[in-house]
Design a protein around this motif. Structure first.
Motif, PDB file in Angstrom:
ATOM      1  N   TRP A  76       0.885  -1.178   0.013  1.00 39.92           N
ATOM      2  CA  TRP A  76       0.045  -0.040  -0.120  1.00 39.92           C
ATOM      3  C   TRP A  76       0.943   1.202  -0.118  1.00 39.92           C
ATOM      4  N   LEU A  77       0.543   2.255  -1.064  1.00 39.15           N
ATOM      5  CA  LEU A  77       1.119   3.469  -1.128  1.00 39.15           C
ATOM      6  C   LEU A  77       2.785   3.336  -1.260  1.00 39.15           C
ATOM      7  N   SER A  78       3.275   2.077  -1.648  1.00 42.43           N
ATOM      8  CA  SER A  78       4.655   2.028  -2.148  1.00 42.43           C
ATOM      9  C   SER A  78       4.981   2.575  -3.482  1.00 42.43           C
ATOM     10  N   SER A  79       6.185   2.890  -3.599  1.00 40.47           N
ATOM     11  CA  SER A  79       6.738   3.423  -4.937  1.00 40.47           C
ATOM     12  C   SER A  79       7.155   2.339  -5.800  1.00 40.47           C
ATOM     13  N   VAL A  80       6.235   2.477  -6.994  1.00 39.98           N
ATOM     14  CA  VAL A  80       6.571   1.341  -8.079  1.00 39.98           C
ATOM     15  C   VAL A  80       7.435   1.842  -9.115  1.00 39.98           C
ATOM     16  N   HIS A  81       8.411   1.360  -9.579  1.00 43.11           N
ATOM     17  CA  HIS A  81       9.310   1.724 -10.664  1.00 43.11           C
ATOM     18  C   HIS A  81       8.715   1.364 -11.969  1.00 43.11           C
ATOM     19  N   GLU A  82       9.233   1.834 -13.136  1.00 42.54           N
ATOM     20  CA  GLU A  82       9.161   1.491 -14.342  1.00 42.54           C
ATOM     21  C   GLU A  82       9.768   0.308 -14.772  1.00 42.54           C
ATOM     22  N   GLN A  83       9.510  -0.990 -14.283  1.00 44.23           N
ATOM     23  CA  GLN A  83      10.298  -2.130 -14.649  1.00 44.23           C
ATOM     24  C   GLN A  83       9.474  -3.127 -14.335  1.00 44.23           C
ATOM     25  N   LEU A  84       9.701  -4.470 -14.763  1.00 43.92           N
ATOM     26  CA  LEU A  84       8.904  -5.756 -14.605  1.00 43.92           C
ATOM     27  C   LEU A  84       9.107  -6.157 -13.274  1.00 43.92           C
ATOM     28  N   TYR A  85       7.895  -6.918 -13.031  1.00 41.87           N
ATOM     29  CA  TYR A  85       7.799  -7.317 -11.523  1.00 41.87           C
ATOM     30  C   TYR A  85       7.403  -8.815 -11.865  1.00 41.87           C
ATOM     31  N   PRO A  86       8.121  -9.666 -12.060  1.00 48.35           N
ATOM     32  CA  PRO A  86       7.983 -11.013 -12.167  1.00 48.35           C
ATOM     33  C   PRO A  86       7.261 -11.736 -11.022  1.00 48.35           C
ATOM     34  N   LEU A  87       6.321 -12.576 -11.371  1.00 47.83           N
ATOM     35  CA  LEU A  87       5.425 -13.274 -10.381  1.00 47.83           C
ATOM     36  C   LEU A  87       5.987 -14.876 -10.305  1.00 47.83           C
ATOM     37  N   PRO A  88       6.081 -15.357  -8.953  1.00 47.81           N
ATOM     38  CA  PRO A  88       6.382 -16.846  -8.748  1.00 47.81           C
ATOM     39  C   PRO A  88       5.249 -17.495  -9.106  1.00 47.81           C
ATOM     40  N   LEU A  89       4.990 -18.410 -10.082  1.00 46.66           N
ATOM     41  CA  LEU A  89       3.689 -19.142 -10.397  1.00 46.66           C
ATOM     42  C   LEU A  89       3.750 -20.359 -10.320  1.00 46.66           C
ATOM     43  N   ASN A  90       2.705 -20.831  -9.577  1.00 42.45           N
ATOM     44  CA  ASN A  90       2.710 -22.161  -8.868  1.00 42.45           C
ATOM     45  C   ASN A  90       1.622 -22.695  -8.881  1.00 42.45           C
ATOM     46  N   LEU A  91       1.383 -23.961  -9.624  1.00 42.82           N
ATOM     47  CA  LEU A  91       0.229 -24.864  -9.806  1.00 42.82           C
ATOM     48  C   LEU A  91       0.420 -26.067  -9.161  1.00 42.82           C
ATOM     49  N   ASN A  92      -0.562 -26.649  -8.539  1.00 46.05           N
ATOM     50  CA  ASN A  92      -0.178 -28.028  -7.871  1.00 46.05           C
ATOM     51  C   ASN A  92       1.035 -28.238  -7.160  1.00 46.05           C
ATOM     52  N   ASN A  93       1.541 -27.136  -6.494  1.00 41.51           N
ATOM     53  CA  ASN A  93       2.967 -26.978  -5.954  1.00 41.51           C
ATOM     54  C   ASN A  93       4.183 -27.169  -6.961  1.00 41.51           C
ATOM     55  N   GLN A  94       4.030 -26.930  -8.232  1.00 42.13           N
ATOM     56  CA  GLN A  94       4.974 -27.092  -8.935  1.00 42.13           C
ATOM     57  C   GLN A  94       5.283 -25.569  -9.643  1.00 42.13           C
ATOM     58  N   PHE A  95       6.266 -24.977  -9.399  1.00 45.36           N
ATOM     59  CA  PHE A  95       6.696 -23.876 -10.086  1.00 45.36           C
ATOM     60  C   PHE A  95       7.207 -23.924 -11.539  1.00 45.36           C
ATOM     61  N   MET A  96       6.447 -22.862 -12.337  1.00 41.78           N
ATOM     62  CA  MET A  96       6.554 -22.840 -13.921  1.00 41.78           C
ATOM     63  C   MET A  96       6.400 -21.444 -14.337  1.00 41.78           C
ATOM     64  N   THR A  97       7.198 -21.580 -15.602  1.00 38.19           N
ATOM     65  CA  THR A  97       7.254 -20.336 -16.442  1.00 38.19           C
ATOM     66  C   THR A  97       5.604 -19.553 -16.937  1.00 38.19           C
ATOM     67  N   HIS A  98       5.643 -18.518 -17.268  1.00 36.06           N
ATOM     68  CA  HIS A  98       4.275 -17.806 -17.545  1.00 36.06           C
ATOM     69  C   HIS A  98       3.767 -18.584 -18.707  1.00 36.06           C
ATOM     70  N   VAL A  99       4.556 -19.034 -19.789  1.00 38.42           N
ATOM     71  CA  VAL A  99       4.109 -19.901 -20.785  1.00 38.42           C
ATOM     72  C   VAL A  99       3.538 -21.098 -20.424  1.00 38.42           C
ATOM     73  N   GLU A 100       4.089 -21.921 -19.469  1.00 38.71           N
ATOM     74  CA  GLU A 100       3.459 -22.884 -19.203  1.00 38.71           C
ATOM     75  C   GLU A 100       2.482 -22.990 -18.306  1.00 38.71           C
ATOM     76  N   PHE A 101       2.311 -22.157 -17.245  1.00 35.97           N
ATOM     77  CA  PHE A 101       1.411 -21.637 -16.440  1.00 35.97           C
ATOM     78  C   PHE A 101      -0.189 -21.380 -17.432  1.00 35.97           C
ATOM     79  N   VAL A 102      -0.054 -20.643 -18.574  1.00 31.28           N
ATOM     80  CA  VAL A 102      -1.087 -20.251 -19.225  1.00 31.28           C
ATOM     81  C   VAL A 102      -1.442 -21.408 -20.053  1.00 31.28           C
ATOM     82  N   GLN A 103      -0.316 -22.345 -20.413  1.00 37.12           N
ATOM     83  CA  GLN A 103      -0.943 -23.413 -21.305  1.00 37.12           C
ATOM     84  C   GLN A 103      -1.681 -24.441 -20.566  1.00 37.12           C
ATOM     85  N   GLN A 104      -1.217 -24.503 -19.103  1.00 33.81           N
ATOM     86  CA  GLN A 104      -1.974 -25.610 -18.268  1.00 33.81           C
ATOM     87  C   GLN A 104      -3.481 -24.945 -17.749  1.00 33.81           C
ATOM     88  N   LEU A 105      -3.445 -23.593 -17.535  1.00 34.29           N
ATOM     89  CA  LEU A 105      -4.699 -23.235 -17.488  1.00 34.29           C
ATOM     90  C   LEU A 105      -5.820 -23.198 -18.290  1.00 34.29           C
TER      91      LEU A 105
END
Length: 461
Positions: A76-105
Protein backbone atom coordinates in the motif's frame (compact mmCIF):
# COMPACT_ATOMS: atom_id res chain seq x y z
CA UNK A 1 2.00 11.08 -45.44
CA UNK A 2 0.89 7.47 -44.77
CA UNK A 3 -2.26 7.14 -42.70
CA UNK A 4 -2.51 4.80 -39.73
CA UNK A 5 -4.53 1.65 -40.03
CA UNK A 6 -6.21 0.12 -37.03
CA UNK A 7 -8.35 -2.98 -36.99
CA UNK A 8 -9.22 -5.88 -34.76
CA UNK A 9 -6.62 -8.63 -34.87
CA UNK A 10 -8.86 -10.98 -36.84
CA UNK A 11 -9.02 -8.49 -39.74
CA UNK A 12 -5.32 -7.79 -40.13
CA UNK A 13 -3.89 -8.35 -43.61
CA UNK A 14 -0.71 -10.23 -42.74
CA UNK A 15 0.91 -9.71 -46.14
CA UNK A 16 0.33 -5.96 -45.88
CA UNK A 17 1.77 -5.97 -42.37
CA UNK A 18 4.87 -7.79 -43.51
CA UNK A 19 5.41 -5.48 -46.47
CA UNK A 20 5.61 -2.11 -44.81
CA UNK A 21 4.68 -1.97 -41.10
CA UNK A 22 7.22 -0.13 -38.94
CA UNK A 23 5.24 0.55 -35.74
CA UNK A 24 2.82 -1.97 -34.23
CA UNK A 25 0.74 -0.61 -31.34
CA UNK A 26 -1.29 -3.20 -29.42
CA UNK A 27 -4.30 -1.91 -27.50
CA UNK A 28 -6.01 -5.01 -26.11
CA UNK A 29 -8.14 -4.44 -23.04
CA UNK A 30 -10.67 -7.13 -22.21
CA UNK A 31 -11.63 -6.78 -18.56
CA UNK A 32 -13.34 -9.94 -17.41
CA UNK A 33 -13.60 -11.68 -14.07
CA UNK A 34 -13.41 -15.13 -15.71
CA UNK A 35 -9.77 -16.22 -15.69
CA UNK A 36 -9.87 -18.15 -18.95
CA UNK A 37 -11.69 -15.41 -20.86
CA UNK A 38 -9.24 -12.79 -19.58
CA UNK A 39 -6.19 -14.87 -20.49
CA UNK A 40 -7.56 -15.86 -23.88
CA UNK A 41 -8.09 -12.29 -24.98
CA UNK A 42 -5.16 -10.57 -23.27
CA UNK A 43 -2.34 -13.14 -23.15
CA UNK A 44 -3.13 -15.51 -26.03
CA UNK A 45 -4.08 -12.69 -28.41
CA UNK A 46 -0.82 -10.88 -27.70
CA UNK A 47 1.03 -14.15 -28.25
CA UNK A 48 -0.50 -14.45 -31.74
CA UNK A 49 0.39 -10.85 -32.56
CA UNK A 50 3.99 -11.37 -31.41
CA UNK A 51 4.20 -14.34 -33.78
CA UNK A 52 2.95 -12.11 -36.59
CA UNK A 53 5.47 -9.39 -35.67
CA UNK A 54 8.35 -11.83 -36.25
CA UNK A 55 7.45 -11.77 -39.97
CA UNK A 56 7.66 -8.00 -40.36
CA UNK A 57 11.13 -7.22 -41.71
CA UNK A 58 10.66 -3.44 -41.47
CA UNK A 59 9.32 -3.41 -37.93
CA UNK A 60 11.00 -0.87 -35.66
CA UNK A 61 8.80 -0.90 -32.57
CA UNK A 62 6.32 -3.23 -30.88
CA UNK A 63 4.28 -1.41 -28.24
CA UNK A 64 2.07 -3.21 -25.75
CA UNK A 65 -0.61 -1.35 -23.81
CA UNK A 66 -0.71 -2.76 -20.30
CA UNK A 67 -2.21 -1.33 -17.09
CA UNK A 68 -0.98 0.01 -13.78
CA UNK A 69 -3.01 -2.85 -12.29
CA UNK A 70 -0.01 -5.11 -12.95
CA UNK A 71 1.65 -3.61 -9.87
CA UNK A 72 -1.43 -3.76 -7.61
CA UNK A 73 0.22 -6.55 -5.65
CA UNK A 74 2.86 -4.14 -4.32
CA UNK A 75 2.51 -2.79 -0.73
CA UNK A 76 0.00 0.00 0.00
CA UNK A 77 1.29 3.42 -1.12
CA UNK A 78 4.68 1.95 -2.03
CA UNK A 79 6.74 3.54 -4.81
CA UNK A 80 6.53 1.46 -7.98
CA UNK A 81 9.22 1.84 -10.63
CA UNK A 82 8.94 1.53 -14.41
CA UNK A 83 10.24 -2.01 -14.47
CA UNK A 84 9.01 -5.59 -14.68
CA UNK A 85 7.76 -7.35 -11.54
CA UNK A 86 7.95 -11.11 -12.26
CA UNK A 87 5.54 -13.38 -10.39
CA UNK A 88 6.32 -16.77 -8.80
CA UNK A 89 3.78 -19.03 -10.54
CA UNK A 90 2.79 -22.23 -8.82
CA UNK A 91 0.15 -24.77 -9.82
CA UNK A 92 -0.25 -27.98 -7.79
CA UNK A 93 2.99 -27.18 -5.91
CA UNK A 94 4.94 -26.96 -9.15
CA UNK A 95 6.71 -23.75 -10.15
CA UNK A 96 6.59 -22.92 -13.86
CA UNK A 97 7.13 -20.21 -16.46
CA UNK A 98 4.32 -17.91 -17.55
CA UNK A 99 4.03 -19.84 -20.85
CA UNK A 100 3.67 -23.19 -19.05
CA UNK A 101 1.25 -21.67 -16.58
CA UNK A 102 -1.09 -20.28 -19.24
CA UNK A 103 -0.90 -23.50 -21.28
CA UNK A 104 -1.98 -25.56 -18.29
CA UNK A 105 -4.63 -23.06 -17.33
CA UNK A 106 -6.20 -22.98 -20.79
CA UNK A 107 -6.40 -26.79 -20.86
CA UNK A 108 -8.64 -26.85 -17.78
CA UNK A 109 -12.39 -26.38 -17.40
CA UNK A 110 -13.21 -22.89 -16.18
CA UNK A 111 -14.35 -24.05 -12.75
CA UNK A 112 -11.15 -26.06 -12.16
CA UNK A 113 -8.92 -23.17 -13.24
CA UNK A 114 -10.80 -20.80 -10.97
CA UNK A 115 -10.53 -23.14 -8.00
CA UNK A 116 -6.77 -23.57 -8.46
CA UNK A 117 -5.79 -20.00 -9.30
CA UNK A 118 -7.97 -17.89 -6.98
CA UNK A 119 -5.96 -18.82 -3.85
CA UNK A 120 -2.74 -18.03 -5.74
CA UNK A 121 -4.10 -14.60 -6.75
CA UNK A 122 -4.83 -13.88 -3.10
CA UNK A 123 -1.35 -15.05 -2.10
CA UNK A 124 0.29 -12.88 -4.79
CA UNK A 125 -1.67 -9.82 -3.65
CA UNK A 126 -4.05 -9.46 -6.62
CA UNK A 127 -7.22 -10.43 -4.77
CA UNK A 128 -9.69 -11.45 -7.46
CA UNK A 129 -8.34 -9.06 -10.11
CA UNK A 130 -8.00 -11.56 -12.96
CA UNK A 131 -7.53 -8.79 -15.53
CA UNK A 132 -4.55 -7.21 -13.74
CA UNK A 133 -3.00 -10.64 -13.17
CA UNK A 134 -3.41 -11.54 -16.84
CA UNK A 135 -1.86 -8.27 -17.93
CA UNK A 136 1.12 -8.91 -15.64
CA UNK A 137 1.72 -12.27 -17.34
CA UNK A 138 1.36 -10.59 -20.74
CA UNK A 139 4.10 -8.12 -19.82
CA UNK A 140 6.39 -11.08 -19.11
CA UNK A 141 5.42 -12.55 -22.48
CA UNK A 142 6.30 -9.35 -24.35
CA UNK A 143 9.57 -8.96 -22.43
CA UNK A 144 10.69 -12.50 -23.30
CA UNK A 145 9.65 -12.35 -26.96
CA UNK A 146 12.33 -12.55 -29.64
CA UNK A 147 10.79 -10.33 -32.33
CA UNK A 148 13.93 -9.52 -34.27
CA UNK A 149 17.15 -7.58 -34.22
CA UNK A 150 16.74 -3.84 -33.84
CA UNK A 151 13.04 -4.00 -32.87
CA UNK A 152 12.33 -2.01 -29.75
CA UNK A 153 9.73 -3.28 -27.29
CA UNK A 154 7.75 -0.75 -25.30
CA UNK A 155 5.17 -1.22 -22.54
CA UNK A 156 2.84 1.59 -21.44
CA UNK A 157 0.96 1.24 -18.15
CA UNK A 158 -1.92 3.71 -17.96
CA UNK A 159 -3.86 4.20 -14.76
CA UNK A 160 -7.59 5.08 -14.83
CA UNK A 161 -8.05 6.66 -18.24
CA UNK A 162 -10.51 9.55 -18.08
CA UNK A 163 -11.84 12.43 -20.14
CA UNK A 164 -9.44 14.41 -22.31
CA UNK A 165 -7.30 17.30 -21.14
CA UNK A 166 -7.22 18.98 -24.56
CA UNK A 167 -8.27 17.47 -27.89
CA UNK A 168 -10.91 17.66 -29.27
CA UNK A 169 -12.01 19.76 -26.28
CA UNK A 170 -11.36 19.56 -22.51
CA UNK A 171 -13.20 16.74 -20.70
CA UNK A 172 -14.48 15.15 -23.91
CA UNK A 173 -15.43 11.52 -23.34
CA UNK A 174 -17.42 8.79 -25.05
CA UNK A 175 -17.27 5.60 -22.97
CA UNK A 176 -18.06 4.22 -19.52
CA UNK A 177 -14.49 3.13 -18.79
CA UNK A 178 -12.86 3.22 -15.37
CA UNK A 179 -13.68 6.07 -13.03
CA UNK A 180 -16.14 7.55 -15.53
CA UNK A 181 -18.58 4.76 -14.67
CA UNK A 182 -17.81 5.23 -10.96
CA UNK A 183 -18.99 8.84 -11.07
CA UNK A 184 -22.04 7.77 -13.07
CA UNK A 185 -22.82 5.17 -10.40
CA UNK A 186 -22.58 7.85 -7.73
CA UNK A 187 -24.83 10.19 -9.72
CA UNK A 188 -27.60 7.60 -10.17
CA UNK A 189 -27.54 6.71 -6.47
CA UNK A 190 -25.70 3.38 -6.25
CA UNK A 191 -23.87 4.37 -3.04
CA UNK A 192 -26.54 4.54 -0.30
CA UNK A 193 -23.98 4.87 2.50
CA UNK A 194 -20.25 4.76 3.15
CA UNK A 195 -20.54 1.02 3.94
CA UNK A 196 -21.25 0.48 0.23
CA UNK A 197 -17.90 2.00 -0.82
CA UNK A 198 -15.30 -0.66 -1.64
CA UNK A 199 -12.27 1.65 -1.57
CA UNK A 200 -10.43 3.19 1.38
CA UNK A 201 -10.68 6.88 2.18
CA UNK A 202 -6.90 7.32 1.85
CA UNK A 203 -6.65 5.62 -1.55
CA UNK A 204 -4.80 7.79 -4.06
CA UNK A 205 -7.08 8.10 -7.05
CA UNK A 206 -4.82 7.85 -10.09
CA UNK A 207 -6.57 9.50 -13.05
CA UNK A 208 -4.95 10.18 -16.42
CA UNK A 209 -6.52 12.07 -19.36
CA UNK A 210 -7.04 9.98 -22.48
CA UNK A 211 -5.18 12.32 -24.83
CA UNK A 212 -2.14 12.35 -22.52
CA UNK A 213 -2.06 8.53 -22.78
CA UNK A 214 -2.34 8.77 -26.57
CA UNK A 215 0.48 11.32 -26.76
CA UNK A 216 2.75 9.25 -24.52
CA UNK A 217 1.97 6.02 -26.38
CA UNK A 218 2.90 7.44 -29.75
CA UNK A 219 5.93 9.35 -28.49
CA UNK A 220 7.21 6.18 -26.80
CA UNK A 221 6.74 4.17 -30.00
CA UNK A 222 8.58 6.80 -32.03
CA UNK A 223 11.44 7.04 -29.57
CA UNK A 224 11.96 3.27 -29.30
CA UNK A 225 15.03 2.13 -27.40
CA UNK A 226 18.05 4.20 -26.44
CA UNK A 227 21.07 3.81 -28.73
CA UNK A 228 22.79 1.70 -26.11
CA UNK A 229 20.14 -1.02 -26.51
CA UNK A 230 19.39 -0.66 -30.22
CA UNK A 231 20.25 -3.70 -32.28
CA UNK A 232 20.00 -6.17 -29.40
CA UNK A 233 17.61 -9.05 -30.07
CA UNK A 234 16.88 -9.70 -26.38
CA UNK A 235 16.74 -6.08 -25.19
CA UNK A 236 14.28 -5.60 -22.35
CA UNK A 237 11.27 -3.37 -23.01
CA UNK A 238 11.18 0.24 -21.95
CA UNK A 239 8.26 0.75 -19.56
CA UNK A 240 6.35 4.03 -19.14
CA UNK A 241 3.76 4.86 -16.50
CA UNK A 242 0.91 6.98 -17.81
CA UNK A 243 -0.16 7.92 -14.29
CA UNK A 244 -0.64 10.83 -11.90
CA UNK A 245 -0.20 9.28 -8.43
CA UNK A 246 3.34 10.68 -8.19
CA UNK A 247 1.70 14.05 -7.43
CA UNK A 248 -0.06 12.48 -4.38
CA UNK A 249 -2.93 14.97 -4.52
CA UNK A 250 -6.27 13.20 -5.01
CA UNK A 251 -7.34 11.04 -2.07
CA UNK A 252 -10.65 9.20 -2.19
CA UNK A 253 -12.32 11.05 0.69
CA UNK A 254 -11.69 14.35 -1.13
CA UNK A 255 -13.18 12.91 -4.31
CA UNK A 256 -16.36 12.12 -2.37
CA UNK A 257 -16.45 15.68 -1.08
CA UNK A 258 -16.26 16.99 -4.65
CA UNK A 259 -18.88 14.52 -5.92
CA UNK A 260 -21.27 15.23 -3.05
CA UNK A 261 -21.12 18.99 -3.56
CA UNK A 262 -21.60 18.69 -7.34
CA UNK A 263 -24.55 16.28 -7.38
CA UNK A 264 -26.36 17.86 -4.44
CA UNK A 265 -26.36 21.07 -6.49
CA UNK A 266 -27.23 19.17 -9.70
CA UNK A 267 -29.21 16.02 -8.79
CA UNK A 268 -29.84 13.57 -11.59
CA UNK A 269 -33.54 13.71 -12.58
CA UNK A 270 -33.87 9.94 -12.94
CA UNK A 271 -31.64 8.82 -10.04
CA UNK A 272 -32.87 6.08 -7.71
CA UNK A 273 -35.57 7.17 -5.27
CA UNK A 274 -34.19 8.45 -1.93
CA UNK A 275 -30.71 8.95 -3.39
CA UNK A 276 -28.31 10.47 -0.87
CA UNK A 277 -25.15 12.01 -2.25
CA UNK A 278 -22.88 10.85 0.54
CA UNK A 279 -19.37 11.68 1.70
CA UNK A 280 -17.09 9.12 3.28
CA UNK A 281 -15.26 9.70 6.58
CA UNK A 282 -11.49 9.97 6.51
CA UNK A 283 -11.23 6.78 8.55
CA UNK A 284 -13.30 4.67 6.14
CA UNK A 285 -12.01 1.18 5.38
CA UNK A 286 -14.15 -1.17 3.28
CA UNK A 287 -15.76 -4.32 4.59
CA UNK A 288 -16.34 -6.89 1.85
CA UNK A 289 -19.52 -8.34 3.33
CA UNK A 290 -21.03 -4.88 3.86
CA UNK A 291 -20.17 -3.87 0.30
CA UNK A 292 -21.79 -7.02 -1.08
CA UNK A 293 -24.93 -6.56 1.03
CA UNK A 294 -25.26 -2.99 -0.24
CA UNK A 295 -24.76 -4.16 -3.83
CA UNK A 296 -27.57 -6.70 -3.55
CA UNK A 297 -29.87 -4.09 -2.04
CA UNK A 298 -29.12 -1.65 -4.86
CA UNK A 299 -29.59 -4.41 -7.45
CA UNK A 300 -33.19 -4.87 -6.33
CA UNK A 301 -33.84 -1.13 -6.40
CA UNK A 302 -32.32 -0.79 -9.89
CA UNK A 303 -34.59 -3.47 -11.33
CA UNK A 304 -37.68 -1.85 -9.83
CA UNK A 305 -36.68 1.66 -10.87
CA UNK A 306 -35.84 0.65 -14.45
CA UNK A 307 -39.24 -1.04 -14.77
CA UNK A 308 -40.88 2.18 -13.60
CA UNK A 309 -38.81 4.32 -16.02
CA UNK A 310 -39.71 2.09 -18.97
CA UNK A 311 -43.41 2.26 -18.05
CA UNK A 312 -43.13 6.04 -18.27
CA UNK A 313 -41.44 5.88 -21.67
CA UNK A 314 -37.96 6.70 -20.34
CA UNK A 315 -36.21 3.79 -22.02
CA UNK A 316 -32.94 5.67 -22.64
CA UNK A 317 -32.66 6.55 -18.96
CA UNK A 318 -33.40 2.94 -17.97
CA UNK A 319 -30.69 1.70 -20.33
CA UNK A 320 -28.18 4.19 -18.85
CA UNK A 321 -28.99 2.92 -15.34
CA UNK A 322 -28.59 -0.73 -16.33
CA UNK A 323 -25.29 -0.09 -18.12
CA UNK A 324 -24.00 1.98 -15.20
CA UNK A 325 -24.91 -0.75 -12.73
CA UNK A 326 -23.07 -3.35 -14.84
CA UNK A 327 -19.91 -1.20 -14.86
CA UNK A 328 -20.33 -0.44 -11.15
CA UNK A 329 -20.42 -4.20 -10.44
CA UNK A 330 -16.98 -4.54 -11.99
CA UNK A 331 -15.30 -1.54 -10.39
CA UNK A 332 -16.77 -1.28 -6.87
CA UNK A 333 -14.99 -4.34 -5.51
CA UNK A 334 -12.59 -4.54 -2.59
CA UNK A 335 -9.99 -6.36 -4.72
CA UNK A 336 -9.53 -3.06 -6.58
CA UNK A 337 -8.84 -1.30 -3.29
CA UNK A 338 -5.19 -0.91 -4.19
CA UNK A 339 -3.05 2.20 -4.01
CA UNK A 340 0.52 2.62 -5.21
CA UNK A 341 2.67 5.59 -6.17
CA UNK A 342 3.86 5.12 -9.75
CA UNK A 343 7.21 6.59 -10.73
CA UNK A 344 7.26 8.49 -14.03
CA UNK A 345 11.02 8.87 -14.36
CA UNK A 346 11.10 7.29 -17.83
CA UNK A 347 8.24 9.51 -18.98
CA UNK A 348 9.99 12.65 -17.75
CA UNK A 349 13.21 11.56 -19.45
CA UNK A 350 11.31 11.03 -22.70
CA UNK A 351 9.65 14.45 -22.39
CA UNK A 352 13.09 16.03 -21.96
CA UNK A 353 14.19 14.44 -25.25
CA UNK A 354 11.32 15.87 -27.28
CA UNK A 355 11.64 18.82 -29.56
CA UNK A 356 10.59 21.88 -27.48
CA UNK A 357 7.63 22.61 -29.79
CA UNK A 358 6.39 19.03 -29.49
CA UNK A 359 6.84 19.12 -25.72
CA UNK A 360 4.68 22.22 -25.43
CA UNK A 361 1.91 21.10 -27.77
CA UNK A 362 1.68 17.39 -26.93
CA UNK A 363 1.80 16.82 -23.18
CA UNK A 364 2.98 13.36 -22.11
CA UNK A 365 3.37 14.03 -18.35
CA UNK A 366 0.26 14.76 -16.28
CA UNK A 367 1.05 16.79 -13.15
CA UNK A 368 -2.05 17.81 -11.19
CA UNK A 369 -0.14 19.14 -8.18
CA UNK A 370 -0.75 22.77 -9.14
CA UNK A 371 -4.28 22.28 -10.43
CA UNK A 372 -7.55 23.53 -8.97
CA UNK A 373 -8.72 20.01 -8.14
CA UNK A 374 -12.27 20.98 -7.27
CA UNK A 375 -12.73 22.77 -10.60
CA UNK A 376 -11.05 19.83 -12.36
CA UNK A 377 -13.46 17.31 -10.79
CA UNK A 378 -16.46 19.58 -11.38
CA UNK A 379 -15.55 19.94 -15.06
CA UNK A 380 -15.13 16.16 -15.33
CA UNK A 381 -18.53 15.59 -13.70
CA UNK A 382 -20.20 18.26 -15.83
CA UNK A 383 -18.97 16.41 -18.94
CA UNK A 384 -20.34 13.10 -17.64
CA UNK A 385 -23.66 14.76 -16.81
CA UNK A 386 -24.00 16.24 -20.29
CA UNK A 387 -22.39 13.66 -22.59
CA UNK A 388 -23.24 10.35 -20.93
CA UNK A 389 -26.13 10.97 -18.55
CA UNK A 390 -27.84 13.13 -21.21
CA UNK A 391 -28.77 16.08 -19.00
CA UNK A 392 -28.57 19.30 -21.02
CA UNK A 393 -29.60 21.88 -18.41
CA UNK A 394 -26.85 24.25 -17.17
CA UNK A 395 -24.71 23.13 -14.24
CA UNK A 396 -25.53 25.04 -11.07
CA UNK A 397 -23.69 26.02 -7.91
CA UNK A 398 -20.12 24.84 -8.65
CA UNK A 399 -17.02 26.13 -10.42
CA UNK A 400 -16.29 24.31 -13.67
CA UNK A 401 -14.82 24.86 -17.13
CA UNK A 402 -16.88 22.47 -19.23
CA UNK A 403 -18.31 23.80 -22.46
CA UNK A 404 -19.68 21.31 -24.94
CA UNK A 405 -18.37 21.66 -28.49
CA UNK A 406 -20.94 20.32 -30.94
CA UNK A 407 -18.74 20.39 -34.06
CA UNK A 408 -15.19 19.15 -34.33
CA UNK A 409 -13.14 17.28 -36.90
CA UNK A 410 -13.39 13.49 -36.66
CA UNK A 411 -9.90 12.44 -37.64
CA UNK A 412 -10.38 8.72 -38.21
CA UNK A 413 -13.14 6.51 -39.56
CA UNK A 414 -13.00 3.01 -38.12
CA UNK A 415 -15.02 1.64 -41.02
CA UNK A 416 -12.83 2.65 -43.95
CA UNK A 417 -9.47 1.10 -44.64
CA UNK A 418 -7.01 3.73 -45.91
CA UNK A 419 -5.37 3.33 -49.25
CA UNK A 420 -1.63 3.38 -49.83
CA UNK A 421 1.10 2.43 -47.38
CA UNK A 422 0.24 1.93 -43.74
CA UNK A 423 3.49 1.83 -41.84
CA UNK A 424 1.76 2.32 -38.49
CA UNK A 425 -0.77 -0.32 -37.47
CA UNK A 426 -2.85 0.07 -34.33
CA UNK A 427 -4.80 -3.06 -33.51
CA UNK A 428 -7.52 -2.66 -30.92
CA UNK A 429 -9.69 -5.26 -29.27
CA UNK A 430 -11.77 -3.75 -26.52
CA UNK A 431 -14.96 -4.48 -24.63
CA UNK A 432 -17.36 -1.53 -24.55
CA UNK A 433 -17.41 0.17 -21.19
CA UNK A 434 -14.17 -1.22 -19.81
CA UNK A 435 -10.46 -0.98 -20.48
CA UNK A 436 -8.93 1.84 -22.48
CA UNK A 437 -11.63 4.24 -23.77
CA UNK A 438 -12.28 4.04 -27.46
CA UNK A 439 -11.71 7.76 -27.96
CA UNK A 440 -7.96 7.13 -27.77
CA UNK A 441 -8.31 5.83 -31.32
CA UNK A 442 -10.10 8.96 -32.51
CA UNK A 443 -6.78 10.80 -32.39
CA UNK A 444 -4.84 8.16 -34.30
CA UNK A 445 -4.42 10.00 -37.59
CA UNK A 446 -3.31 13.39 -36.30
CA UNK A 447 -1.33 11.82 -33.45
CA UNK A 448 0.51 9.44 -35.77
CA UNK A 449 1.45 12.41 -37.95
CA UNK A 450 2.85 13.83 -34.72
CA UNK A 451 4.75 10.59 -34.22
CA UNK A 452 6.34 10.87 -37.68
CA UNK A 453 7.49 14.32 -36.64
CA UNK A 454 8.84 12.84 -33.42
CA UNK A 455 10.93 10.43 -35.46
CA UNK A 456 12.81 13.49 -36.64
CA UNK A 457 12.85 15.36 -33.34
CA UNK A 458 13.42 12.87 -30.53
CA UNK A 459 17.03 13.16 -29.45
CA UNK A 460 18.14 9.60 -28.73
CA UNK A 461 21.35 9.18 -26.86
Amino acid sequence: MPRPWYKGTRYLDTSACSACCQHFLILIAVCWSDLLVSHRHNYISTQHILNLAQHMPHLRCFLHMSTFGTVFNQPWLSSVHEQLYPLPLNLNNQFMTHVEFVQQLMSMPSETADELVRPMLERLGFGYAAYAFGKSLTEQLVAAADIGQGVSKVIVRPSMVTATAGEPYPRYLTGYAGFISYIMAYAVGLFPGHQSVAWSADLLLDLIPCDVVANLTLAAAAAGLPNSAAGLVDAQPVIYHATSSHTRVLEMYRVYQFMSKFWRANPLPYALPDTRYIEIPRWHQPDTSAVEAARQHVDTKIQQHCTDLISRGLTTEAKILKTTFAAFNILNRTHYNRSVVCSVDNVKALAARLDPKDRQEFNIVWDASGADLEAYMNTFQAAIRCLLLRVDTPVQGVRHNFCRVTEYHAVVSAEKEPSGDHNVIITAWLVAGVGLPLQILHYAESAVQHMHMLDQHVHVG
